[in-house]
Design a protein around this motif. Structure first.
Motif, PDB file in Angstrom:
ATOM      1  N   SER A   1      -8.091   5.447  -7.057  1.00 24.24           N
ATOM      2  CA  SER A   1      -7.538   4.467  -5.954  1.00 24.24           C
ATOM      3  C   SER A   1      -6.093   4.031  -6.174  1.00 24.24           C
ATOM      4  O   SER A   1      -5.519   3.900  -5.199  1.00 24.24           O
ATOM      5  CB  SER A   1      -8.353   3.124  -6.259  1.00 24.24           C
TER       6      SER A   1
ATOM      7  N   VAL B   1     -15.786  -0.788   6.869  1.00 23.09           N
ATOM      8  CA  VAL B   1     -14.634   0.445   7.119  1.00 23.09           C
ATOM      9  C   VAL B   1     -13.759   0.492   5.786  1.00 23.09           C
ATOM     10  O   VAL B   1     -12.849  -0.223   5.665  1.00 23.09           O
ATOM     11  CB  VAL B   1     -13.759   0.152   8.242  1.00 23.09           C
TER      12      VAL B   1
ATOM     13  N   ARG C   1     -11.014   1.049   3.657  1.00 22.81           N
ATOM     14  CA  ARG C   1      -9.488   1.702   3.811  1.00 22.81           C
ATOM     15  C   ARG C   1      -8.454   0.687   3.323  1.00 22.81           C
ATOM     16  O   ARG C   1      -9.003  -0.418   2.561  1.00 22.81           O
ATOM     17  CB  ARG C   1      -8.984   1.751   5.417  1.00 22.81           C
TER      18      ARG C   1
ATOM     19  N   ARG D   1      -2.379  -7.000   6.507  1.00 18.24           N
ATOM     20  CA  ARG D   1      -3.567  -7.033   5.395  1.00 18.24           C
ATOM     21  C   ARG D   1      -3.739  -8.579   5.343  1.00 18.24           C
ATOM     22  O   ARG D   1      -5.057  -8.787   5.347  1.00 18.24           O
ATOM     23  CB  ARG D   1      -3.081  -6.467   4.504  1.00 18.24           C
TER      24      ARG D   1
ATOM     25  N   GLU E   1       0.558   3.303   8.110  1.00 18.79           N
ATOM     26  CA  GLU E   1      -0.582   3.557   8.497  1.00 18.79           C
ATOM     27  C   GLU E   1      -1.823   3.204   7.448  1.00 18.79           C
ATOM     28  O   GLU E   1      -1.331   3.358   6.175  1.00 18.79           O
ATOM     29  CB  GLU E   1      -0.683   5.082   8.831  1.00 18.79           C
ATOM     30  N   PRO E   2      -2.946   2.934   7.931  1.00 17.78           N
ATOM     31  CA  PRO E   2      -3.925   2.469   7.002  1.00 17.78           C
ATOM     32  C   PRO E   2      -4.160   3.826   6.173  1.00 17.78           C
ATOM     33  O   PRO E   2      -4.309   4.957   6.533  1.00 17.78           O
ATOM     34  CB  PRO E   2      -5.057   2.247   7.888  1.00 17.78           C
ATOM     35  N   LEU E   3      -4.713   3.374   4.718  1.00 20.67           N
ATOM     36  CA  LEU E   3      -4.817   4.273   3.761  1.00 20.67           C
ATOM     37  C   LEU E   3      -6.608   4.711   3.335  1.00 20.67           C
ATOM     38  O   LEU E   3      -7.167   3.814   3.675  1.00 20.67           O
ATOM     39  CB  LEU E   3      -4.164   4.024   2.652  1.00 20.67           C
ATOM     40  N   ALA E   4      -6.687   5.926   3.259  1.00 20.47           N
ATOM     41  CA  ALA E   4      -8.075   6.312   3.336  1.00 20.47           C
ATOM     42  C   ALA E   4      -8.355   6.198   1.762  1.00 20.47           C
ATOM     43  O   ALA E   4      -7.656   6.917   0.999  1.00 20.47           O
ATOM     44  CB  ALA E   4      -8.452   7.863   3.711  1.00 20.47           C
TER      45      ALA E   4
ATOM     46  N   GLU F   1      -8.503  -8.977   5.801  1.00 23.51           N
ATOM     47  CA  GLU F   1      -8.793  -8.024   5.082  1.00 23.51           C
ATOM     48  C   GLU F   1      -8.328  -7.840   3.695  1.00 23.51           C
ATOM     49  O   GLU F   1      -9.237  -7.280   3.002  1.00 23.51           O
ATOM     50  CB  GLU F   1      -8.063  -6.621   5.881  1.00 23.51           C
TER      51      GLU F   1
ATOM     52  N   GLN G   1      -4.910  -1.375   4.234  1.00 27.19           N
ATOM     53  CA  GLN G   1      -3.982  -1.535   5.119  1.00 27.19           C
ATOM     54  C   GLN G   1      -2.507  -1.932   4.420  1.00 27.19           C
ATOM     55  O   GLN G   1      -2.638  -2.833   3.527  1.00 27.19           O
ATOM     56  CB  GLN G   1      -4.347  -2.780   6.178  1.00 27.19           C
TER      57      GLN G   1
ATOM     58  N   GLY H   1     -11.062  -2.799   2.381  1.00 27.58           N
ATOM     59  CA  GLY H   1     -11.449  -2.055   3.476  1.00 27.58           C
ATOM     60  C   GLY H   1     -11.459  -3.182   4.413  1.00 27.58           C
ATOM     61  O   GLY H   1     -11.079  -4.519   4.286  1.00 27.58           O
TER      62      GLY H   1
END
Length: 585
Positions: free
Chosen positions: A370, A502, A504, A512, A433-436, A481, A506, A444
């Motif tokens: 992470s 979801v 992810r 966020r 951009e949102p991170l995986a 979030e 932000q 998330g």
């Protein structure tokens, strides 16, 4: 002798570079010595403790030949209880007759399917006797302590203080069994190991490592199961779910810190020392190092179990490596790692010895996965935080850094993590951009199937972090979030299956932290007092479904348009006006 005088026959360009490197090394060495000397830890001088009391009552359990051999090697004065739990281990052993003769005065009991619980001073073993009844062995061996024990305190019940398990399979199938228990898989060094075990006689104290806040726990709510990350990583089985709440047995806990690192809400917090105290130490250590002229500090977090080999490694590492000694390496989690970078550390390394429990190592590796995603999102190299690998070859040299925060972070776990992340993100122009994130990470969002949602607020009722919450003045569902820990309780509690998790992260702080409106509706207002009491669409659906029902006609149908208070008043209005009719109820 000057540095230049020690570098003969070098090219004109190389000599000044090496001289500068030698000078930097000398500066860093002095700065490290200054920082370590002048940064005082402010741990609790008198920490909260738990106590063990042992009278030395030893239970030897296993094959009769092995437990009698162990009994013959015990220190003088120790009189054990022998329990035969399996067949003879080695019937052809040369010393078999000798050890049986030496222990002839000791009777050996036999029980099948033994089950052991407890810890130093409080071990209980039960097993099946010849009649198939499960009995308590300590109660059989020490009847003078009295049975029945229903009214007696646990500490007053018959028990064994120490257990030496010589069976093929250990009675405690744990990565770290309780204090006072020893599984002896072979007879190598048997006398020495038994002597160490028998030395555990008296009263012993150890720190109470953790603080537990049940209100912040996301394990369950209203019967809906949620987060169980702490249960999955405890190597001592000290955590148990009891009546829907997580509880920690302080006598079983050995302070590895994995549960606190795994807990996404901070409900379990390491208390020896606490996270804020550790963060304050990291800030002061790095500040003192820079003030003394040190550059590119690299932190090496190591537990007391790793101290010997880490100190040996430090002798060959560059002088900008700063050791941070903690009780256990896993006790400082991802929020502390990122805080260290924001305080000015170039890199952070976590030392885990070869004997670290597998569950603890797996937890640290998941947190590092992470951390790598967050580092990339913040515009930093993913190896800025990693495990310390003594065999990796040339150690990283560190990158020049500045302190982005000049005061220690004092919030809860997630507040500190995101405060440090945001400082790094802003300083390095991080991703927008949102991170995986890795599977199971506590970061998330949620997707709401708006057409299916009835705004019943079942998700709000179970959300442990208030990431999902009601609008307040009108029917609606809001979401933040940054507060979502992906526990899944909202998804399980939704009767319409309208919520999907979801995973992810932000990275943009404003997005966020923003309050998102997932759904909002017109309110149905009470026809008597005008108070908003439900979504208008829900009342319309109820009216449609009950339109032909015999119990909801005329006045009863009008009550569907009233708030809960007015509805009750209307039901009893006729009775209040006609006292005689009350006798017919």
């Amino acid at each position: 002798m000057s540095t230049e005088q020690t570098l003969p026959n070098l090219s004109p360009n190389l000599a000044p570079n090496l001289a500068r490197e030698a000078g930097a090394t000398e500066h860093n060495a002095r700065a490290r010595a200054y920082a370590l000397q002048h940064t005082v830890k402010t741990d609790n001088l008198i920490p909260a403790t738990v106590s063990y009391q042992s009278q030395g009552r030893l239970l030897l359990v296993g094959p009769e030949d092995r437990i009698r051999r162990a009994a013959s090697l015990l220190p003088a004065g120790v009189k054990p209880t022998l329990l035969v739990s399996e067949a003879v281990h080695d019937a052809e052993a040369a010393d078999l007759e000798t050890i049986f003769d030496a222990t002839a005065s000791l009777a050996a009991l036999t029980l099948r399917e033994p089950s052991l619980t407890g810890y130093l001073g409080q071990f209980q073993l039960t097993g099946l006797n010849g009649q198939g009844e499960r009995i308590n062995l300590a109660g059989l061996c020490f009847p003078q302590q009295g049975f029945p024990q229903q009214a007696a305190a646990v500490s007053e019940q018959p028990r064994f203080d120490l257990v030496a398990d010589l069976g093929r399979a250990p009675l405690f199938a744990l990565e770290r069994p309780p204090v006072g228990y020893l599984h002896l898989a072979d007879d190598q060094g048997l006398a020495e190991r038994l002597a160490e075990l028998c030395a555990l006689t008296g009263i012993f104290d150890k720190p109470r490592y953790f603080r537990l806040d049940p209100e912040a726990c996301a394990f369950t709510a209203r019967g809906v199961p949620g987060c169980s990350r702490c249960l999955d990583v405890c190597p001592t089985d000290a955590l148990k779910p009891i009546n829907g709440r997580i509880q920690i047995d302080p006598h079983l806990c050995q302070g590895f810190g994995s549960c606190a690192s795994a807990c996404p809400t901070g409900a379990i917090a390491y208390h020896q020392p606490d996270a804020n105290t550790s963060g304050d130490y990291l800030l002061r250590l790095l500040k003192h190092y820079r003030e003394a002229g040190g550059e590119a500090p690299q932190l090496l977090i190591a537990g007391e179990n790793e101290r010997k080999w880490v100190e040996a490694e430090l002798t060959r590492l560059p002088a900008n490596w700063l050791p941070v000694w903690v009780e256990e390496s896993a006790s400082l989690g991802i929020e502390s790692w990122f805080a260290a970078l924001a305080y000015g550390a170039s890199t952070v390394r976590i030392a885990l010895g070869d004997d670290a429990p597998a569950s603890v190592r797996a937890l640290v590796e998941r947190e590092l996965a992470s951390a790598a995603v967050l580092l990339a999102g913040a515009g930093l190299a993913t190896d800025r935080i990693a495990l310390f690998d003594a065999d990796a070859g040339e150690p990283v040299s560190g990158q020049p850094t500045v302190a982005l925060l000049d005061k220690p972070l004092k919030g809860d776990k997630r507040e500190n993590l995101f405060a440090a992340f945001d400082a790094l993100w802003q300083a390095n122009d991080g991703s927008r951009e949102p991170l995986a994130v890795p599977h199971g990470a506590p970061y998330g969002s949620v997707e709401l199937k708006e057409s299916d949602c009835t705004l019943c607020m079942g998700c709000v009722a179970v959300c442990p972090s208030r990431a999902l919450h009601a609008v307040g003045h009108a029917p609606g569902l809001n979401f933040i979030e940054q507060d979502c820990i992906q526990c899944g309780m909202c998804e399980k509690a939704c009767p319409e299956q309208a919520i999907v998790l979801v995973p992810r992260l932000q990275p943009v702080p404003e997005a966020r932290r923003a309050v998102q409106s997932l759904k909002a509706e017109e309110a149905a207002c009470c026809i008597r007092c005008s108070k908003p009491f439900a979504p208008a669409s829900m009342i319309r659906r109820i009216q449609q479904k009950l339109a032909g029902h015999s119990h909801f006609q005329n006045e009863a149908a009008q009550r569907l348009l009233m708030c809960e208070d007015c509805r009750v008043k209307d039901v009893f209005a006729a009775l209040a006006a006609d006292p005689v009719s009350q006798l017919k109820v």
